[in-house]
Design an enzyme around this catalytic site. Structure first.
Site, PDB file in Angstrom:
ATOM      1  CB  CYS A 130      -0.938   0.000   1.202  1.00  0.00           C
ATOM      2  SG  CYS A 130      -1.945  -1.469   1.289  1.00  0.00           S
ATOM      3  CG  HIS A 262      -3.342   3.181   2.263  1.00  0.00           C
ATOM      4  ND1 HIS A 262      -3.886   2.766   1.064  1.00  0.00           N
ATOM      5  CD2 HIS A 262      -3.308   2.068   3.052  1.00  0.00           C
ATOM      6  CE1 HIS A 262      -4.147   1.473   1.133  1.00  0.00           C
ATOM      7  NE2 HIS A 262      -3.818   1.031   2.331  1.00  0.00           N
ATOM      8  CG  ASN A 292      -6.621  -1.332   1.284  1.00  0.00           C
ATOM      9  OD1 ASN A 292      -5.913  -0.883   0.386  1.00  0.00           O
ATOM     10  ND2 ASN A 292      -6.128  -1.784   2.420  1.00  0.00           N
TER      11      ASN A 292
HETATM   12  N1  ACO Z   1     -18.245  -9.386   9.205  1.00  0.00           N
HETATM   13  C1  ACO Z   1     -18.699  -9.683  10.447  1.00  0.00           C
HETATM   14  N2  ACO Z   1     -17.862  -9.984  11.467  1.00  0.00           N
HETATM   15  C2  ACO Z   1     -16.540  -9.994  11.197  1.00  0.00           C
HETATM   16  C3  ACO Z   1     -16.016  -9.707   9.940  1.00  0.00           C
HETATM   17  C4  ACO Z   1     -16.932  -9.384   8.910  1.00  0.00           C
HETATM   18  N3  ACO Z   1     -16.554  -9.084   7.662  1.00  0.00           N
HETATM   19  N4  ACO Z   1     -14.677  -9.786   9.984  1.00  0.00           N
HETATM   20  C5  ACO Z   1     -14.344 -10.110  11.244  1.00  0.00           C
HETATM   21  N5  ACO Z   1     -15.488 -10.250  11.987  1.00  0.00           N
HETATM   22  C6  ACO Z   1     -15.617 -10.593  13.393  1.00  0.00           C
HETATM   23  C7  ACO Z   1     -14.437 -11.375  13.910  1.00  0.00           C
HETATM   24  O1  ACO Z   1     -14.583 -12.760  13.625  1.00  0.00           O
HETATM   25  C8  ACO Z   1     -14.513 -11.081  15.387  1.00  0.00           C
HETATM   26  O2  ACO Z   1     -15.511 -11.924  15.947  1.00  0.00           O
HETATM   27  P1  ACO Z   1     -15.282 -12.547  17.428  1.00  0.00           P
HETATM   28  O3  ACO Z   1     -15.176 -11.370  18.350  1.00  0.00           O
HETATM   29  O4  ACO Z   1     -16.506 -13.372  17.601  1.00  0.00           O
HETATM   30  O5  ACO Z   1     -14.012 -13.340  17.325  1.00  0.00           O
HETATM   31  C9  ACO Z   1     -15.037  -9.646  15.447  1.00  0.00           C
HETATM   32  O6  ACO Z   1     -15.617  -9.389  14.158  1.00  0.00           O
HETATM   33  C10 ACO Z   1     -13.966  -8.619  15.720  1.00  0.00           C
HETATM   34  O7  ACO Z   1     -12.841  -8.873  14.872  1.00  0.00           O
HETATM   35  P2  ACO Z   1     -11.612  -7.900  14.808  1.00  0.00           P
HETATM   36  O8  ACO Z   1     -10.606  -8.437  13.825  1.00  0.00           O
HETATM   37  O9  ACO Z   1     -11.120  -7.617  16.185  1.00  0.00           O
HETATM   38  O10 ACO Z   1     -12.305  -6.585  14.230  1.00  0.00           O
HETATM   39  P3  ACO Z   1     -11.704  -5.141  14.080  1.00  0.00           P
HETATM   40  O11 ACO Z   1     -12.553  -4.174  14.754  1.00  0.00           O
HETATM   41  O12 ACO Z   1     -10.228  -5.117  14.382  1.00  0.00           O
HETATM   42  O13 ACO Z   1     -11.866  -4.878  12.520  1.00  0.00           O
HETATM   43  C11 ACO Z   1     -10.547  -4.921  10.513  1.00  0.00           C
HETATM   44  C12 ACO Z   1     -11.236  -5.752  11.587  1.00  0.00           C
HETATM   45  C13 ACO Z   1     -11.583  -4.131   9.776  1.00  0.00           C
HETATM   46  C14 ACO Z   1      -9.848  -5.889   9.560  1.00  0.00           C
HETATM   47  C15 ACO Z   1      -9.528  -3.964  11.158  1.00  0.00           C
HETATM   48  O14 ACO Z   1      -8.735  -4.651  12.080  1.00  0.00           O
HETATM   49  C16 ACO Z   1      -8.632  -3.293  10.152  1.00  0.00           C
HETATM   50  O15 ACO Z   1      -9.056  -2.483   9.366  1.00  0.00           O
HETATM   51  N6  ACO Z   1      -7.333  -3.574  10.205  1.00  0.00           N
HETATM   52  C17 ACO Z   1      -6.355  -2.894   9.336  1.00  0.00           C
HETATM   53  C18 ACO Z   1      -6.448  -3.306   7.902  1.00  0.00           C
HETATM   54  C19 ACO Z   1      -5.443  -2.493   7.111  1.00  0.00           C
HETATM   55  O16 ACO Z   1      -5.230  -1.345   7.358  1.00  0.00           O
HETATM   56  N7  ACO Z   1      -4.790  -3.055   6.158  1.00  0.00           N
HETATM   57  C20 ACO Z   1      -3.833  -2.207   5.426  1.00  0.00           C
HETATM   58  C21 ACO Z   1      -2.839  -2.931   4.789  1.00  0.00           C
HETATM   59  S1  ACO Z   1      -3.415  -3.911   3.486  1.00  0.00           S
HETATM   60  C22 ACO Z   1      -2.061  -4.207   2.445  1.00  0.00           C
HETATM   61  O17 ACO Z   1      -0.986  -3.856   2.712  1.00  0.00           O
HETATM   62  C23 ACO Z   1      -2.280  -4.980   1.159  1.00  0.00           C
END
Ligand code: ACO
Length: 341
Positions: A130, A262, A292
């Site tokens: 990214c 980003h 993204n």
């Molecule tokens: N729909 C419903 N529930 C979901 C989903 C979904 N799509 N995805 C995860 N959950 C659930 C999980 O299973 C978890 O359930 P549990 O509590 O029963 O175990 C719950 O939601 C919370 O999961 P978290 O992973 O803690 O959720 P979080 O609030 O952290 O959000 C996310 C997840 C959106 C992926 C976030 O962590 C994020 O944006 N991270 C950064 C991503 C990023 O910036 N990437 C950039 C680089 S990409 C690259 O370089 C190519």
């Protein structure tokens, strides 16, 4: 953690005060596939909901490339627009940022060169995920400042929907496809790149990677990500690098007209903006409509902001990125192009 600046002041000092060319973004181009993948579509594919996706990420829809709509096809469309807007200039080099190339080799840059009917100039890919667009700009900037090139075409093109795992709800809802391009050169009537920093820390390489699941080493390869760890690290890194490039440019964050980060997740952007004390009305956001798009994300957002007339010549802009590697990067520049460019 040190972040090595391409120190413009140091280069000027080393050249004994000789005036160094200032690299500018002369024009932009963009290409998004027609097919929209909405959150309702995602609900039909995995156990998720529009509410969860919007609350956790800010994403409402993303674009999905059709078969054959590869990074080089999308990148060539974006590049053709940028080159035309720059007066059909022939670039001295072509740099392509991608982490989802359609083939290991030849490079996406050479495939784009072929599609544009160009030849002779160096063409190569970089993979900084990214952060790739700012990494590409940093190379273009160095080539222009050292007079190795007069004009450089920097393209960012991604087909991430071809590498995500559509059984993994925590990643597949985040990513989309698209491409954007910038012609970088000199003489656009003021403005230009004031500061750049690119950095990486391979110790965190397992936060985001392309490969098998750890529990199934012989299984299929796809984009894998540790969401929470990535989120935390992303907020820290982009806040830090934004402050550093502002300082390098001699700007206070309150003077910056636009932050164009980003577009990974609206919550990451909001958290970083809060730490920098930047109000969200000075932040360009399009993650709700494109998701993204990795390397293509910043130039797509810039292109949209320019096309809508929000960017004006002379405005101060800061862009920050974070991605697999891990890599991160920051850029401070003054907008050069007119809205039509
Ligand atoms: N729909 C419903 N529930 C979901 C989903 C979904 N799509 N995805 C995860 N959950 C659930 C999980 O299973 C978890 O359930 P549990 O509590 O029963 O175990 C719950 O939601 C919370 O999961 P978290 O992973 O803690 O959720 P979080 O609030 O952290 O959000 C996310 C997840 C959106 C992926 C976030 O962590 C994020 O944006 N991270 C950064 C991503 C990023 O910036 N990437 C950039 C680089 S990409 C690259 O370089 C190519």
């Amino acid at each position: 953690m040190p972040t090595a600046p391409l120190s413009h002041a140091a280069v000027d000092a080393a050249t004994g005060g000789m005036v160094t060319p200032v690299a500018q973004i002369l024009s932009l181009g963009a290409y998004l596939p027609d097919a929209v993948l909405s959150n309702a579509d995602m609900e039909r594919m995995v156990d998720t909901s529009d509410t969860w996706i919007v609350e956790r990420t800010g994403i409402r829809e993303r674009r999905r490339a059709a078969p054959g709509e590869t990074p080089s096809v999308m990148g060539a469309r974006a590049a053709a627009e940028a080159l035309e807007r720059a007066g059909n200039v022939v670039p001295d080099a072509i740099i392509v940022a991608t982490c989802s190339a359609e083939t290991r080799f030849p490079s996406t840059a050479c495939l784009i060169q072929q599609k544009l009917g160009l030849g002779g100039m160096p063409a190569f890919d970089i993979n900084a995920a990214c952060s790739g667009f700012i990494y590409g700009l940093s190379l273009a900037d160095a080539m222009i400042r050292s007079r190795a090139a007069g004009t450089v075409l920097v393209v960012a093109a991604e087909a991430l929907t071809t590498i995500v795992d559509y059984t993994d709800r925590s990643t597949c809802v985040l990513f989309g496809d698209g491409a954007a391009a910038a012609v970088v050169g000199t003489g656009g009537g003021g403005g230009g790149i004031r500061a750049l920093r690119c950095a990486a820390d391979g110790a965190d390489a397992d936060l985001i990677y392309f490969g098998a699941r750890p529990e199934d080493p012989g299984g299929p390869h796809a984009l894998r990500m540790s969401g929470r760890g990535t989120f935390r690290t992303a907020v820290e890194r982009i806040t830090d690098v934004a402050a550093r490039v502002c300082a390098d440019a001699g700007w206070h964050p309150s003077e910056v007209d636009w932050f164009v980060p980003h577009q990974a997740n609206a919550r990451i952007i909001e958290a970083a903006a809060k730490r920098l004390r930047v109000s969200m009305d000075r932040v360009i956001l399009n993650v709700d409509r494109v998701g993204n798009t990795s390397a293509a994300s910043i130039p797509l957002a810039l292109h949209e902001a320019a096309a809508s007339g929000r960017l004006r010549p002379g405005q101060k802009i800061v862009s920050v990125a974070f991605g697999s590697g891990i890599t991160w990067a920051g850029l401070a520049f003054e907008w050069t192009g007119s809205p039509s460019r």
